[in-house]
Each structure stands twice: as structure tokens, then as C-alpha cells.
Design a protein around this motif. Structure first.
Motif, PDB file in Angstrom:
ATOM      1  N   SER A 147       0.835  -1.206   0.000  1.00 44.64           N
ATOM      2  CA  SER A 147       0.000   0.000   0.000  1.00 44.64           C
ATOM      3  C   SER A 147       0.866   1.251   0.000  1.00 44.64           C
ATOM      4  CB  SER A 147      -0.924  -0.001   1.223  1.00 44.64           C
ATOM      5  OG  SER A 147      -1.832  -1.074   1.169  1.00 44.64           O
ATOM      6  N   ARG A 148       1.933   1.243   0.803  1.00 44.00           N
ATOM      7  CA  ARG A 148       2.816   2.409   0.866  1.00 44.00           C
ATOM      8  C   ARG A 148       3.535   2.614  -0.465  1.00 44.00           C
ATOM      9  NH1 ARG A 148       8.184   3.786   2.278  1.00 44.00           N
ATOM     10  NH2 ARG A 148       8.284   5.841   3.293  1.00 44.00           N
ATOM     11  N   ALA A 149       4.008   1.528  -1.061  1.00 40.22           N
ATOM     12  CA  ALA A 149       4.714   1.655  -2.339  1.00 40.22           C
ATOM     13  C   ALA A 149       3.784   2.184  -3.427  1.00 40.22           C
ATOM     14  CB  ALA A 149       5.302   0.310  -2.744  1.00 40.22           C
ATOM     15  N   ASP A 150       2.563   1.659  -3.464  1.00 40.33           N
ATOM     16  CA  ASP A 150       1.595   2.128  -4.469  1.00 40.33           C
ATOM     17  C   ASP A 150       1.273   3.602  -4.260  1.00 40.33           C
ATOM     18  OD1 ASP A 150       1.555  -0.383  -5.560  1.00 40.33           O
ATOM     19  OD2 ASP A 150      -0.310  -1.001  -4.560  1.00 40.33           O
ATOM     20  N   ARG A 151       1.102   3.985  -2.990  1.00 40.38           N
ATOM     21  CA  ARG A 151       0.781   5.387  -2.687  1.00 40.38           C
ATOM     22  C   ARG A 151       1.926   6.314  -3.097  1.00 40.38           C
ATOM     23  NH1 ARG A 151       0.191   4.675   2.154  1.00 40.38           N
ATOM     24  NH2 ARG A 151       2.089   5.577   3.031  1.00 40.38           N
ATOM     25  N   LEU A 152       3.147   5.905  -2.786  1.00 41.24           N
ATOM     26  CA  LEU A 152       4.300   6.732  -3.132  1.00 41.24           C
ATOM     27  C   LEU A 152       4.498   6.823  -4.647  1.00 41.24           C
ATOM     28  CD1 LEU A 152       6.866   5.668  -0.392  1.00 41.24           C
ATOM     29  CD2 LEU A 152       5.874   7.941  -0.707  1.00 41.24           C
ATOM     30  N   GLN A 153       4.252   5.727  -5.341  1.00 38.77           N
ATOM     31  CA  GLN A 153       4.369   5.750  -6.798  1.00 38.77           C
ATOM     32  C   GLN A 153       3.354   6.712  -7.408  1.00 38.77           C
ATOM     33  OE1 GLN A 153       4.042   1.664  -7.992  1.00 38.77           O
ATOM     34  NE2 GLN A 153       6.152   1.161  -7.420  1.00 38.77           N
ATOM     35  N   SER A 154       2.142   6.695  -6.878  1.00 44.52           N
ATOM     36  CA  SER A 154       1.115   7.605  -7.371  1.00 44.52           C
ATOM     37  C   SER A 154       1.491   9.053  -7.075  1.00 44.52           C
ATOM     38  CB  SER A 154      -0.233   7.258  -6.727  1.00 44.52           C
ATOM     39  OG  SER A 154      -1.236   8.163  -7.134  1.00 44.52           O
ATOM     40  N   GLN A 155       1.993   9.296  -5.859  1.00 47.10           N
ATOM     41  CA  GLN A 155       2.391  10.651  -5.487  1.00 47.10           C
ATOM     42  C   GLN A 155       3.577  11.122  -6.328  1.00 47.10           C
ATOM     43  OE1 GLN A 155       3.134  10.224  -1.304  1.00 47.10           O
ATOM     44  NE2 GLN A 155       0.978  10.513  -0.727  1.00 47.10           N
ATOM     45  N   ALA A 156       4.525  10.209  -6.592  1.00 53.50           N
ATOM     46  CA  ALA A 156       5.682  10.574  -7.410  1.00 53.50           C
ATOM     47  C   ALA A 156       5.266  10.919  -8.837  1.00 53.50           C
ATOM     48  CB  ALA A 156       6.695   9.432  -7.411  1.00 53.50           C
ATOM     49  N   LYS A 157       4.313  10.163  -9.350  1.00 52.97           N
ATOM     50  CA  LYS A 157       3.812  10.439 -10.697  1.00 52.97           C
ATOM     51  C   LYS A 157       3.146  11.814 -10.760  1.00 52.97           C
ATOM     52  CE  LYS A 157       0.770   8.539 -14.274  1.00 52.97           C
ATOM     53  NZ  LYS A 157      -0.168   7.417 -14.615  1.00 52.97           N
ATOM     54  N   ASP A 158       2.308  12.096  -9.757  1.00 58.08           N
ATOM     55  CA  ASP A 158       1.641  13.399  -9.719  1.00 58.08           C
ATOM     56  C   ASP A 158       2.657  14.532  -9.553  1.00 58.08           C
ATOM     57  OD1 ASP A 158      -0.759  12.102  -9.967  1.00 58.08           O
ATOM     58  OD2 ASP A 158      -1.253  12.189  -7.818  1.00 58.08           O
ATOM     59  N   ALA A 159       3.675  14.308  -8.701  1.00 63.00           N
ATOM     60  CA  ALA A 159       4.682  15.336  -8.476  1.00 63.00           C
ATOM     61  C   ALA A 159       5.504  15.581  -9.735  1.00 63.00           C
ATOM     62  CB  ALA A 159       5.594  14.929  -7.321  1.00 63.00           C
ATOM     63  N   ALA A 160       5.804  14.516 -10.481  1.00 63.15           N
ATOM     64  CA  ALA A 160       6.560  14.675 -11.726  1.00 63.15           C
ATOM     65  C   ALA A 160       5.757  15.493 -12.735  1.00 63.15           C
ATOM     66  CB  ALA A 160       6.913  13.309 -12.297  1.00 63.15           C
ATOM     67  N   ALA A 161       4.449  15.240 -12.774  1.00 62.20           N
ATOM     68  CA  ALA A 161       3.597  16.003 -13.687  1.00 62.20           C
ATOM     69  C   ALA A 161       3.558  17.478 -13.285  1.00 62.20           C
ATOM     70  CB  ALA A 161       2.187  15.414 -13.700  1.00 62.20           C
ATOM     71  N   GLN A 162       3.466  17.714 -11.976  1.00 63.70           N
ATOM     72  CA  GLN A 162       3.450  19.105 -11.497  1.00 63.70           C
ATOM     73  C   GLN A 162       4.785  19.786 -11.764  1.00 63.70           C
ATOM     74  OE1 GLN A 162       0.932  20.966 -10.268  1.00 63.70           O
ATOM     75  NE2 GLN A 162       2.404  22.667 -10.311  1.00 63.70           N
ATOM     76  N   ALA A 163       5.898  19.054 -11.595  1.00 65.40           N
ATOM     77  CA  ALA A 163       7.219  19.620 -11.879  1.00 65.40           C
ATOM     78  C   ALA A 163       7.361  19.968 -13.346  1.00 65.40           C
ATOM     79  CB  ALA A 163       8.308  18.638 -11.446  1.00 65.40           C
ATOM     80  N   ALA A 164       6.782  19.148 -14.221  1.00 61.55           N
ATOM     81  CA  ALA A 164       6.842  19.416 -15.654  1.00 61.55           C
ATOM     82  C   ALA A 164       6.087  20.706 -15.989  1.00 61.55           C
ATOM     83  CB  ALA A 164       6.267  18.235 -16.437  1.00 61.55           C
ATOM     84  N   VAL A 165       4.933  20.889 -15.343  1.00 61.25           N
ATOM     85  CA  VAL A 165       4.155  22.111 -15.564  1.00 61.25           C
ATOM     86  C   VAL A 165       4.950  23.326 -15.092  1.00 61.25           C
ATOM     87  CG1 VAL A 165       2.094  23.369 -14.848  1.00 61.25           C
ATOM     88  CG2 VAL A 165       1.921  20.948 -15.441  1.00 61.25           C
ATOM     89  N   SER A 166       5.547  23.217 -13.901  1.00 62.08           N
ATOM     90  CA  SER A 166       6.321  24.339 -13.364  1.00 62.08           C
ATOM     91  C   SER A 166       7.520  24.668 -14.248  1.00 62.08           C
ATOM     92  CB  SER A 166       6.804  24.003 -11.952  1.00 62.08           C
ATOM     93  OG  SER A 166       5.703  23.802 -11.085  1.00 62.08           O
ATOM     94  N   THR A 167       8.155  23.634 -14.779  1.00 60.77           N
ATOM     95  CA  THR A 167       9.313  23.853 -15.653  1.00 60.77           C
ATOM     96  C   THR A 167       8.898  24.534 -16.960  1.00 60.77           C
ATOM     97  OG1 THR A 167      10.458  21.935 -14.706  1.00 60.77           O
ATOM     98  CG2 THR A 167      11.221  22.710 -16.849  1.00 60.77           C
ATOM     99  N   ARG A 168       7.742  24.140 -17.471  1.00 59.54           N
ATOM    100  CA  ARG A 168       7.240  24.789 -18.703  1.00 59.54           C
ATOM    101  C   ARG A 168       6.969  26.267 -18.450  1.00 59.54           C
ATOM    102  NH1 ARG A 168       4.387  19.945 -19.527  1.00 59.54           N
ATOM    103  NH2 ARG A 168       2.481  20.860 -18.654  1.00 59.54           N
ATOM    104  N   ARG A 169       6.413  26.567 -17.285  1.00 60.96           N
ATOM    105  CA  ARG A 169       6.169  27.980 -16.958  1.00 60.96           C
ATOM    106  C   ARG A 169       7.493  28.741 -16.886  1.00 60.96           C
ATOM    107  NH1 ARG A 169       2.924  28.908 -11.761  1.00 60.96           N
ATOM    108  NH2 ARG A 169       2.893  31.031 -12.607  1.00 60.96           N
ATOM    109  N   ALA A 170       8.501  28.105 -16.304  1.00 61.70           N
ATOM    110  CA  ALA A 170       9.803  28.745 -16.239  1.00 61.70           C
ATOM    111  C   ALA A 170      10.390  28.914 -17.642  1.00 61.70           C
ATOM    112  CB  ALA A 170      10.743  27.911 -15.367  1.00 61.70           C
ATOM    113  N   GLY A 171      10.162  27.945 -18.507  1.00 61.44           N
ATOM    114  CA  GLY A 171      10.640  28.042 -19.881  1.00 61.44           C
ATOM    115  C   GLY A 171       9.987  29.186 -20.632  1.00 61.44           C
TER     116      GLY A 171
END
Length: 419
Positions: free
Chosen positions: A94-118
Motif C-alpha cells: 500500500s505504501r509503495a503504491d501510494r508513493l508511486q502515485s504521489q511521485a507520478k503526480d509530483a513529476a507532472a506538477q514539476a513538468a508544468v512548473s518547468t514549462r512555466r519557467a521556460g
């Protein structure tokens, strides 16, 4: 650990010839000491010889049942170890699945933030940033882009905010990704541990059943011989020996009782407490509520409906069970949560709710527990029916059944799930 002097009654079940060939027969030399029918006939010469032969046969049968009972308890203990390992694996998954989901969401948010910086870099290039802005905009390295943005002297307050958010999101994504990888590695390790525990449980069960198989025919003959010497029947002698090996004597009470462990409760859904340490002793047990007749009868009715179903390590239905899987499902059918799958977990959970009662106060619907280490862990649980009987999934090879309450290793405290 309490010392025990009473052997427990063992059920003799038939297993396949293939199992006997795979595991082997236990103590074949011991059969040489069994009395023959000629020995029984010779013993009829006098009352004294008859009495000696009766004692001899009863002693052999008690020894056989003691050995099988010990093997049965070992198999139950290995099964509980598997349940504990499986609980840890489930929590890790359960913890691994939760962290994987959170990491995926965080990566997507980081991509959005990087595009804004670009986009900020592109704007800077259009407004006089010479070649620097364009080169960063064309770069595929977000780390270089963010690092360069952090040193630009012409950043506005809004630009600074965009840069800081992008940097934060990138760090969060990287951290969660690392945590997810570590959690996945832990899950794989615990999966191996659970498989090892299951293999140990299966081996213990195979050893027990091989012993049962090896003594099946001999025990049948010994009971016939005993009945012949005493002028009774083999069935009566089995019942008599059961009374000798497991007399109805309550277990000796321990000095302390377990202290309730606080249990979190979530409205609208059953709580799922984390594993807790061994309960700390306290002078007296908390008062347990009176049982709820409707919930008790619903739980017992559900358990009765499973009579004859096979035993399976980790079994939680719908067609196979282990001991705690049966008790958990039975009370779940009555709308009562009694803890996680595992007899130790259920004992600790119900102790945390203040629902322990001395076995001298057993009532219909209470859960009884068995332990060989004073209660640090329990290896078996069953649903008490009243009248000295319980319904249980005992161990592999024995289907769900109604049994007489056994007192060997019986915990002094039972649990009353309803209130």
C-alpha cells in the motif's frame, strides 16, 4: 511461558498416499513396540495382565496424540507467522503504491512548473536577453534552465516566484521518486519473507499430516485392542482418551492483564490500526460489554455456514479459511470489525478496545485464543459457541468444524467483540 502437563486431543485425518511418499513416515521403528493381537489374547490370562496391557495401550495412544498435537500447534504457529508476514507485505505494498502515485503526480506538477519557467525564458529573450534566453529555451536540461534563471539579475518578483515553485516541485518529484523506489525494494524483500513463511507453514503442515498418516492404521488397531480388553467399543475408548488428554480445567490466570492500546476510529469505515507492541501488563482487565445477541448470532450463523470448508493458510473465504480469516469474516458479516487478519492482531486490537474477559466468564460469541509464549503472540483463535464448544478452522487437512473447547495453551483472557 506457562508450563503444560496436559496433552491435547489430536484428530486423525487421512491424507493421500502421494503425501506419505513425499514427506515420509515418522518413527517407523516405534511400530515395533505396538502390542499384537496375540499380546492382547495373552493378556486375558489374568486381571493383572489385562490391567497392565490396558495401561500399556493407553500410554502408547496418549504419546501418539501428544506428538501429533505438538506438531499441530507448530503448524498453527507457522501459519500465524505467515499471517504476520503477509500483513507487513500488504502494508508495504500500500505504501509503495501510494508513493508511486504521489511521485507520478509530483513529476507532472514539476513538468508544468518547468514549462512555466521556460515560458519566462522565452519572454526574457524577446525583451533583450540576447542569446542566453533562447539557448535556455532550447535546452532539454531543466536543471540547467532553473539554475540559470536563479542567477539572472533581471528577474521580476513574479519571475522569482515562478522559479522558486519550479525548483520546489522538481525537488519534491525527485524525493518522492526515490522514496517510491525504496518502498518498492522493501516490498520485494517482504514478499520474499512472506513466501518463506508460507513455505515453512506448508512444511510444518506436511510433517504433521505425515505423522497422522503413519499412525492412522496403528491407532485404529490400538483402539480396537483397548475396546476388546475393556469390553467396550473403539468409539467409546476414543472419547474416554479425549477426556484423559484434555480435561475441562480452566487455565491458570496470569498476574496481570493486557493494557488497552488506543485504537483510532474513522467514522463510516472500520479502522485499520498499525501493528502495536506487546500489551503492557496492568493489574486488572477493563470491563467488557455484554454481548450483542443479534451480532453474535449473525456471526455464529455465518461461521456455521462454512462448516466443512477446507483449511488454507491465509484463507479468508469464500471457500477456504484459516482460523483468523474465519473469525474476521464471521464478525464482518455481523457488521463488527475485530482487527486485521491474524489471531495476534485480533487479540491486540480487541484488547485495545477494552473487550477482554476472563475465560471463566466466557459467553456465546466470544473469541478464544491460544498462545505458547504467554500472550506475546497467539497462534490460534476460535469462536466460542457456549456449552464448552467452539467453531474453528484448526489446521490444514481438517475442515471447518465444531470442537470441544481445548484448554492446553488457552489464553486466560478471551475477547468479546460486540457491545
Amino acid at each position: 511461558m506457562r508450563s503444560h502437563v496436559r496433552p491435547v486431543r489430536a484428530l486423525i485425518v487421512v491424507v493421500s498416499a502421494s503425501l506419505m511418499l513425499t514427506v515420509g513416515l515418522a518413527d517407523p521403528a516405534f511400530a515395533d513396540d505396538y502390542p499384537s493381537w496375540d499380546d492382547v489374547q495373552n493378556a486375558r490370562a489374568s486381571e493383572a495382565a489385562t490391567a497392565v496391557e490396558i495401561d500399556n495401550i493407553e500410554g502408547i495412544l496418549v504419546s501418539l496424540e501428544q506428538k501429533v498435537a505438538a506438531l499441530g500447534r507448530a503448524a498453527q504457529a507457522r501459519g500465524e507467522e505467515y499471517n504476520v508476514a503477509q500483513q507487513k507485505l500488504d502494508a508495504a505494498s500500500s505504501r509503495a503504491d501510494r508513493l508511486q502515485s504521489q511521485a507520478k503526480d509530483a513529476a507532472a506538477q514539476a513538468a508544468v512548473s518547468t514549462r512555466r519557467a521556460g515560458q519566462l525564458v522565452a519572454q526574457f529573450a524577446r525583451t533583450g536577453g540576447e542569446g542566453l534566453g533562447l539557448s535556455l529555451w532550447l535546452s532539454n536540461n531543466s536543471g540547467d534552465l532553473l539554475s540559470a534563471l536563479g542567477t539572472m539579475s533581471k528577474l521580476t518578483e513574479q519571475s522569482t516566484e515562478i522559479y522558486q515553485q519550479a525548483e520546489h516541485d522538481k525537488n519534491v518529484a525527485e524525493s518522492l521518486s526515490a522514496d517510491a523506489l525504496a518502498a518498492d525494494a522493501a516490498r520485494e524483500k517482504l514478499a520474499a519473507s512472506a513466501q518463506s513463511a508460507l513455505a515453512a507453514a506448508n512444511q510444518a503442515s506436511a510433517t504433521m499430516q505425515a505423522q497422522l498418516a503413519s499412525q492412522q492404521a496403528s491407532a485404529d488397531q490400538l483402539y480396537e485392542q483397548l475396546a476388546s480388553l475393556k469390553g467396550t467399543t473403539a468409539a467409546l475408548e476414543r472419547e474416554y482418551l479425549a477426556g484423559l488428554t484434555d480435561p475441562p480445567t480452566a487455565p491458570t490466570p496470569p498476574a496481570p492483564a493486557p493494557t488497552p492500546t488506543p485504537v483510532p476510529s474513522t467514522p463510516g469505515s472500520p479502522p485499520t490500526p498499525s501493528p502495536t507492541p506487546t500489551p503492557t501488563p496492568t493489574p486488572t482487565p477493563p470491563p467488557a460489554p455484554a454481548p450483542s445477541p443479534s451480532a453474535v448470532e449473525a456471526a455464529i450463523a455465518y461461521a456455521y455456514a462454512q462448516l466443512g470448508d477446507p483449511y488454507e493458510y491465509g484463507g479468508s473465504g469464500p471457500d477456504s479459511w484459516d482460523c483468523s480469516g474465519l473469525t474476521k469474516a464471521s464478525y464482518a458479516a455481523a457488521g463488527v470489525y475485530i482487527g486485521a487478519h491474524g489471531s495476534t492482531s485480533q487479540y491486540r486490537y480487541l484488547a485495545g478496545l477494552g473487550r477482554l474477559v476472563p475465560v471463566s466468564q466466557l459467553q456465546r460469541g466470544d473469541l478464544v485464543f491460544y498462545s505458547d509464549d504467554g500472550g506475546a503472540t497467539t497462534y490460534h483463535t476460535a469462536l466460542y459457541l457456549g456449552g464448552g464448544q467452539m467453531i474453528e478452522a484448526q489446521y490444514e487437512g481438517v475442515p471447518v468444524k465444531v470442537s470441544n473447547l481445548r484448554y492446553y495453551d488457552l489464553m486466560y483472557y478471551a475477547a468479546r467483540p460486540t457491545g
